[in-house]
Design a protein around this motif. Structure first.
Motif, PDB file in Angstrom:
ATOM      1  N   ASP A   1       0.828  -1.213   0.000  1.00 31.38           N
ATOM      2  CA  ASP A   1       0.000   0.000   0.000  1.00 31.38           C
ATOM      3  C   ASP A   1       0.865   1.267   0.000  1.00 31.38           C
ATOM      4  O   ASP A   1       0.429   2.332   0.416  1.00 31.38           O
ATOM      5  CB  ASP A   1      -0.994  -0.012   1.162  1.00 31.38           C
ATOM      6  CG  ASP A   1      -0.365   0.206   2.511  1.00 31.38           C
ATOM      7  OD1 ASP A   1       0.834  -0.093   2.668  1.00 31.38           O
ATOM      8  OD2 ASP A   1      -1.077   0.678   3.420  1.00 31.38           O
TER       9      ASP A   1
ATOM     10  N   GLY B   1      -0.614   4.408  -1.266  1.00 29.48           N
ATOM     11  CA  GLY B   1      -1.671   4.944  -0.413  1.00 29.48           C
ATOM     12  C   GLY B   1      -1.085   5.545   0.841  1.00 29.48           C
ATOM     13  O   GLY B   1      -0.139   6.325   0.792  1.00 29.48           O
TER      14      GLY B   1
ATOM     15  N   PRO C   1      -3.884  -2.676   3.234  1.00 32.03           N
ATOM     16  CA  PRO C   1      -4.749  -2.151   2.170  1.00 32.03           C
ATOM     17  C   PRO C   1      -6.157  -1.913   2.715  1.00 32.03           C
ATOM     18  O   PRO C   1      -6.735  -2.790   3.347  1.00 32.03           O
ATOM     19  CB  PRO C   1      -4.751  -3.267   1.123  1.00 32.03           C
ATOM     20  CG  PRO C   1      -3.537  -4.077   1.422  1.00 32.03           C
ATOM     21  CD  PRO C   1      -3.347  -3.986   2.910  1.00 32.03           C
TER      22      PRO C   1
ATOM     23  N   GLY D   1     -10.919   1.719  -0.836  1.00 36.06           N
ATOM     24  CA  GLY D   1     -10.646   2.927  -1.609  1.00 36.06           C
ATOM     25  C   GLY D   1      -9.185   3.270  -1.779  1.00 36.06           C
ATOM     26  O   GLY D   1      -8.842   4.232  -2.464  1.00 36.06           O
ATOM     27  N   GLU D   2      -8.286   2.487  -1.200  1.00 36.07           N
ATOM     28  CA  GLU D   2      -6.854   2.800  -1.251  1.00 36.07           C
ATOM     29  C   GLU D   2      -6.202   2.255  -2.522  1.00 36.07           C
ATOM     30  O   GLU D   2      -6.498   1.153  -2.968  1.00 36.07           O
ATOM     31  CB  GLU D   2      -6.156   2.210  -0.027  1.00 36.07           C
ATOM     32  CG  GLU D   2      -4.697   2.615   0.086  1.00 36.07           C
ATOM     33  CD  GLU D   2      -4.070   2.186   1.401  1.00 36.07           C
ATOM     34  OE1 GLU D   2      -2.980   2.685   1.698  1.00 36.07           O
ATOM     35  OE2 GLU D   2      -4.645   1.351   2.125  1.00 36.07           O
ATOM     36  N   ASN D   3      -5.277   3.051  -3.071  1.00 39.86           N
ATOM     37  CA  ASN D   3      -4.470   2.594  -4.197  1.00 39.86           C
ATOM     38  C   ASN D   3      -3.338   1.731  -3.665  1.00 39.86           C
ATOM     39  O   ASN D   3      -2.657   2.114  -2.712  1.00 39.86           O
ATOM     40  CB  ASN D   3      -3.889   3.781  -4.971  1.00 39.86           C
ATOM     41  CG  ASN D   3      -4.968   4.584  -5.663  1.00 39.86           C
ATOM     42  OD1 ASN D   3      -5.951   4.048  -6.141  1.00 39.86           O
ATOM     43  ND2 ASN D   3      -4.791   5.893  -5.707  1.00 39.86           N
TER      44      ASN D   3
ATOM     45  N   GLY E   1      -7.309  -2.190 -14.739  1.00 44.64           N
ATOM     46  CA  GLY E   1      -6.911  -0.834 -15.150  1.00 44.64           C
ATOM     47  C   GLY E   1      -6.010  -0.896 -16.367  1.00 44.64           C
ATOM     48  O   GLY E   1      -6.148  -1.759 -17.223  1.00 44.64           O
TER      49      GLY E   1
ATOM     50  N   PRO F   1      -0.839  -1.572 -10.693  1.00 44.89           N
ATOM     51  CA  PRO F   1      -1.668  -0.726  -9.836  1.00 44.89           C
ATOM     52  C   PRO F   1      -3.086  -1.289  -9.696  1.00 44.89           C
ATOM     53  O   PRO F   1      -3.638  -1.844 -10.645  1.00 44.89           O
ATOM     54  CB  PRO F   1      -1.695   0.626 -10.550  1.00 44.89           C
ATOM     55  CG  PRO F   1      -1.095   0.428 -11.884  1.00 44.89           C
ATOM     56  CD  PRO F   1      -0.463  -0.920 -11.933  1.00 44.89           C
ATOM     57  N   TYR F   2      -3.651  -1.129  -8.512  1.00 43.10           N
ATOM     58  CA  TYR F   2      -5.002  -1.622  -8.224  1.00 43.10           C
ATOM     59  C   TYR F   2      -5.590  -0.739  -7.131  1.00 43.10           C
ATOM     60  O   TYR F   2      -4.866  -0.280  -6.239  1.00 43.10           O
ATOM     61  CB  TYR F   2      -4.931  -3.078  -7.750  1.00 43.10           C
ATOM     62  CG  TYR F   2      -6.258  -3.680  -7.372  1.00 43.10           C
ATOM     63  CD1 TYR F   2      -7.184  -4.039  -8.345  1.00 43.10           C
ATOM     64  CD2 TYR F   2      -6.586  -3.886  -6.041  1.00 43.10           C
ATOM     65  CE1 TYR F   2      -8.409  -4.589  -7.999  1.00 43.10           C
ATOM     66  CE2 TYR F   2      -7.808  -4.446  -5.688  1.00 43.10           C
ATOM     67  CZ  TYR F   2      -8.715  -4.799  -6.680  1.00 43.10           C
ATOM     68  OH  TYR F   2      -9.928  -5.344  -6.327  1.00 43.10           O
ATOM     69  N   THR F   3      -6.885  -0.511  -7.198  1.00 49.22           N
ATOM     70  CA  THR F   3      -7.576   0.233  -6.156  1.00 49.22           C
ATOM     71  C   THR F   3      -8.529  -0.704  -5.442  1.00 49.22           C
ATOM     72  O   THR F   3      -9.369  -1.348  -6.080  1.00 49.22           O
ATOM     73  CB  THR F   3      -8.357   1.430  -6.746  1.00 49.22           C
ATOM     74  OG1 THR F   3      -7.440   2.285  -7.434  1.00 49.22           O
ATOM     75  CG2 THR F   3      -9.069   2.218  -5.659  1.00 49.22           C
ATOM     76  N   VAL F   4      -8.387  -0.812  -4.135  1.00 44.14           N
ATOM     77  CA  VAL F   4      -9.291  -1.627  -3.332  1.00 44.14           C
ATOM     78  C   VAL F   4     -10.683  -1.002  -3.454  1.00 44.14           C
ATOM     79  O   VAL F   4     -10.828   0.217  -3.291  1.00 44.14           O
ATOM     80  CB  VAL F   4      -8.846  -1.656  -1.848  1.00 44.14           C
ATOM     81  CG1 VAL F   4      -9.828  -2.453  -1.010  1.00 44.14           C
ATOM     82  CG2 VAL F   4      -7.433  -2.221  -1.728  1.00 44.14           C
TER      83      VAL F   4
ATOM     84  N   ALA G   1     -14.037   0.707  -2.860  1.00 44.20           N
ATOM     85  CA  ALA G   1     -14.418   1.573  -1.742  1.00 44.20           C
ATOM     86  C   ALA G   1     -15.494   0.944  -0.866  1.00 44.20           C
ATOM     87  O   ALA G   1     -15.580   1.249   0.319  1.00 44.20           O
ATOM     88  CB  ALA G   1     -14.895   2.920  -2.283  1.00 44.20           C
TER      89      ALA G   1
END
Length: 106
Positions: A29, A32, A38, A41-43, A67, A86-89, A91
């Motif tokens: 993380d 983020g 993680p 909403g965190e990258n 992505g 890269p991945y975003t958890v 939200a």
């Protein structure tokens, strides 16, 4: 590698994929809040290793987690290449919960 033996005979092939993701992958993380967890909403960055066991070089390998594609380049037979994806958890994920991540390899 299916092949035609004659005008009436075809040999089927059930080839394996060109490259395979090496399990497990790790998560950081650092993009983020970098607290080691993680959160919704965190990258994050997924450290994903891809291995080629085809007997030849596989060219222009890319991967993504929904992505933008990350370039792994050309992977020689027997070689493993690791890149950060890269991945975003999501939200709406419950904090501390498990969820499935789809990693696409091309």
């Amino acid at each position: 590698t299916a092949s035609v033996q004659s005008t009436t005979t075809v040999t089927e092939a059930f080839d394996f994929p060109n490259v395979l993701m090496t399990n497990p992958f790790s998560v950081s993380d650092s993009p983020g809040d970098n607290d080691g967890y993680p959160e919704p909403g965190e990258n994050v960055l997924l450290s994903v290793a891809i291995t080629n066991t085809t007997g030849g070089t596989v060219n222009n390998v890319t991967a993504n987690a929904g992505g933008a594609n990350v370039n792994y380049g050309n992977i020689a037979d027997g070689q493993t290449v690791t890149q950060q994806i890269p991945y975003t958890v999501p939200a709406n994920a419950a904090c501390g919960s498990m969820h499935q991540v789809t990693i696409n390899i091309n």
